[in-house]
Design a protein around this motif. Structure first.
Motif, mmCIF file in Angstrom:
data_model
loop_
_atom_site.group_PDB
_atom_site.id
_atom_site.type_symbol
_atom_site.label_atom_id
_atom_site.label_comp_id
_atom_site.label_asym_id
_atom_site.label_seq_id
_atom_site.Cartn_x
_atom_site.Cartn_y
_atom_site.Cartn_z
ATOM 1 N N PHE A 30 105.146 -15.696 84.351
ATOM 2 C CA PHE A 30 104.478 -16.846 84.966
ATOM 3 C C PHE A 30 102.982 -16.589 84.949
ATOM 4 N N GLY A 31 102.203 -17.675 84.893
ATOM 5 C CA GLY A 31 100.770 -17.554 85.049
ATOM 6 C C GLY A 31 99.998 -17.514 83.753
ATOM 7 N N PRO A 32 98.667 -17.487 83.843
ATOM 8 C CA PRO A 32 97.802 -17.527 82.657
ATOM 9 C C PRO A 32 98.075 -16.346 81.734
ATOM 10 N N PRO A 33 98.483 -16.589 80.475
ATOM 11 C CA PRO A 33 98.853 -15.481 79.580
ATOM 12 C C PRO A 33 97.693 -14.572 79.219
ATOM 13 N N GLU A 34 96.455 -15.077 79.327
ATOM 14 C CA GLU A 34 95.305 -14.246 78.969
ATOM 15 C C GLU A 34 94.863 -13.336 80.118
ATOM 16 N N ARG A 35 95.437 -13.535 81.293
ATOM 17 C CA ARG A 35 95.047 -12.755 82.466
ATOM 18 C C ARG A 35 95.783 -11.413 82.465
ATOM 19 N N PRO A 36 95.124 -10.313 82.851
ATOM 20 C CA PRO A 36 95.855 -9.045 83.003
ATOM 21 C C PRO A 36 97.007 -9.211 84.003
ATOM 22 N N LEU A 37 98.036 -8.413 83.854
ATOM 23 C CA LEU A 37 99.217 -8.539 84.707
ATOM 24 C C LEU A 37 98.880 -8.245 86.170
ATOM 25 N N ASP A 38 99.287 -9.146 87.028
ATOM 26 C CA ASP A 38 99.124 -8.934 88.462
ATOM 27 C C ASP A 38 100.345 -8.260 89.069
ATOM 28 N N VAL A 39 101.550 -8.705 88.680
ATOM 29 C CA VAL A 39 102.785 -8.213 89.300
ATOM 30 C C VAL A 39 103.857 -8.011 88.234
ATOM 31 N N VAL A 40 104.579 -6.891 88.325
ATOM 32 C CA VAL A 40 105.851 -6.709 87.629
ATOM 33 C C VAL A 40 106.918 -6.605 88.710
ATOM 34 N N ALA A 91 114.538 3.717 86.625
ATOM 35 C CA ALA A 91 113.190 4.288 86.676
ATOM 36 C C ALA A 91 112.693 4.595 85.266
ATOM 37 N N ASP A 92 113.570 5.180 84.422
ATOM 38 C CA ASP A 92 113.199 5.450 83.032
ATOM 39 C C ASP A 92 112.794 4.158 82.319
ATOM 40 N N ASP A 93 113.571 3.112 82.532
ATOM 41 C CA ASP A 93 113.278 1.831 81.878
ATOM 42 C C ASP A 93 111.954 1.243 82.348
ATOM 43 N N LEU A 94 111.661 1.377 83.642
ATOM 44 C CA LEU A 94 110.396 0.854 84.154
ATOM 45 C C LEU A 94 109.222 1.573 83.507
ATOM 46 N N LEU A 95 109.289 2.887 83.405
ATOM 47 C CA LEU A 95 108.208 3.635 82.769
ATOM 48 C C LEU A 95 108.073 3.263 81.295
ATOM 49 N N ALA A 96 109.209 3.057 80.616
ATOM 50 C CA ALA A 96 109.163 2.636 79.213
ATOM 51 C C ALA A 96 108.597 1.232 79.086
ATOM 52 N N LEU A 97 108.908 0.369 80.046
ATOM 53 C CA LEU A 97 108.363 -0.985 80.033
ATOM 54 C C LEU A 97 106.845 -0.968 80.133
ATOM 55 N N LEU A 98 106.321 -0.174 81.040
ATOM 56 C CA LEU A 98 104.865 -0.105 81.198
ATOM 57 C C LEU A 98 104.211 0.421 79.924
ATOM 58 N N ASP A 99 104.871 1.360 79.242
ATOM 59 C CA ASP A 99 104.362 1.835 77.952
ATOM 60 C C ASP A 99 104.362 0.704 76.930
ATOM 61 N N ALA A 100 105.450 -0.071 76.895
ATOM 62 C CA ALA A 100 105.560 -1.163 75.931
ATOM 63 C C ALA A 100 104.525 -2.252 76.198
ATOM 64 N N LEU A 101 104.237 -2.486 77.473
ATOM 65 C CA LEU A 101 103.254 -3.506 77.836
ATOM 66 C C LEU A 101 101.834 -3.046 77.511
ATOM 67 N N GLY A 102 101.602 -1.742 77.580
ATOM 68 C CA GLY A 102 100.272 -1.219 77.334
ATOM 69 C C GLY A 102 99.319 -1.436 78.481
ATOM 70 N N GLU A 103 99.852 -1.779 79.641
ATOM 71 C CA GLU A 103 99.012 -1.974 80.825
ATOM 72 C C GLU A 103 99.852 -1.773 82.076
ATOM 73 N N THR A 104 99.195 -1.406 83.150
ATOM 74 C CA THR A 104 99.842 -1.269 84.445
ATOM 75 C C THR A 104 99.435 -2.445 85.310
ATOM 76 N N PRO A 105 100.378 -3.138 85.945
ATOM 77 C CA PRO A 105 100.011 -4.273 86.795
ATOM 78 C C PRO A 105 99.289 -3.808 88.051
ATOM 79 N N ARG A 106 98.642 -4.729 88.708
ATOM 80 C CA ARG A 106 98.027 -4.392 89.993
ATOM 81 C C ARG A 106 99.088 -4.032 91.030
ATOM 82 N N VAL A 107 100.272 -4.670 90.897
ATOM 83 C CA VAL A 107 101.323 -4.499 91.900
ATOM 84 C C VAL A 107 102.683 -4.373 91.218
ATOM 85 N N LEU A 108 103.489 -3.419 91.695
ATOM 86 C CA LEU A 108 104.908 -3.354 91.362
ATOM 87 C C LEU A 108 105.684 -3.838 92.579
#
Length: 301
Positions: A30-40, A91-108
């Motif tokens: 959801f939200g503006p696709p050009e914006r950095p991730l706020d929440v996962v 937990a393993d999948d979450l860490l792999a997801l963040l790697d795949a995204l190439g960014e860490t959200p402001r909030v988990l």
């Protein structure tokens, strides 16, 4: 590129190289696709990202939120073998997801099992990339209060999951079966319908089956307390806010208990007149907590 519609969900699929096994993870954004991730956001056992659509759509006018289907749920295509299962996989999948995204959200953020998965992953995240955390009735108990595997295997939760009807003639039949019953008794119909969008998948015979197999849901219940998620609260590396239910809560921690930390960075609150399904019962509370967490999160690096 598809036109951005404020608040409307977009389908996403990411290739994961996880320690728990590679595959495709599905989600909705959801939200503006050009914006950095706020929440996962990570959902509860047995459900999926689409279940929470009505919570996130109003936030999507300004924030960018990615809600995922965890292993064995929704549209994700990740091996889900109940034998030898452990929540460490999430937990393993979450860490792999963040790697795949190439960014860490402001909030988990996470509900129930999803919240516990976040706590299991936090100690393994780089110190410079630890986000704010908001958890909605996570599954947490003190070590001395945890039931053993035999007790959990015989529990009503596991018996109910293993006996769950996994096939329905139609989505309408599934809705009628769930409305006002069991886990869904406090849910509005619209949220049950959202759950069924990705909670059911077509069968070759024209019927529909549960996308989260009853055996996988049961395995999650059996292994609920096998891993200790409390270290992330005893030595928090960032702000953690926990909103737990007043009734039937799975977060059984005392607000001032030294045994789990009672750290100043951890806020533990009880939401009045709610059950374990507080996101479905009080969506405005969830939205408010996420907005506050994004606004107060540490600046992006």
């Amino acid at each position: 590129m598809a036109t951005f519609v404020p608040g409307a969900p977009r389908r996403r699929t990411l290739e994961l190289q996880s320690a728990a096994g590679a595959g495709r993870m599905a989600g909705i954004e959801f939200g503006p696709p050009e914006r950095p991730l706020d929440v996962v956001f990570l959902h509860a056992n047995g459900f999926n990202a689409m279940t929470y659509r009505q919570i996130f759509e109003p936030l999507g006018t300004g924030l960018r939120i990615l809600a995922i289907d965890q292993r064995g749920h929704g549209r994700s295509e990740l091996e889900a073998e109940p034998q030898g299962h452990s929540w460490r996989r999430y937990a393993d999948d979450l860490l792999a997801l963040l790697d795949a995204l190439g960014e860490t959200p402001r909030v988990l953020a996470g509900h129930s099992m999803g919240g516990t998965a976040i706590l299991l992953a936090l100690p393994r995240m780089p110190a410079e990339a630890v986000p704010g955390v908001v958890l909605f009735d996570p599954v947490l108990r003190l070590p001395e209060d945890r039931p053993d595997e035999a007790t959990m295997t015989a529990s009503p939760l596991v018996r109910g999951a293993t006996r769950r009807n996994a096939s329905f003639a139609s989505r309408a039949a599934a809705l009628e079966s769930y409305r006002g019953r069991g886990a869904f008794k406090t849910w509005p119909d619209a949220m049950i319908e959202d759950y069924l969008v990705d909670g059911l998948k077509p069968s070759p015979d024209g019927a529909f089956t549960l996308s989260c197999a009853p055996a996988w849901e049961a395995a999650n219940f059996v292994t609920t307390y096998r891993l200790d998620a409390l270290p992330a609260l005893r030595q928090p590396r960032g702000a953690v806010r926990i909103l737990r239910a007043e009734y039937e809560s799975t977060c059984v921690l005392g607000p001032d208990s030294e045994s789990w930390g009672g750290h100043s960075r951890v806020r533990l609150e009880t939401v009045p007149q709610t059950t374990h399904f507080l996101p479905m019962e009080r969506p405005e509370v969830v939205r408010g907590a996420l907005r506050e967490a994004v606004l107060t999160a540490a600046p992006r690096r």
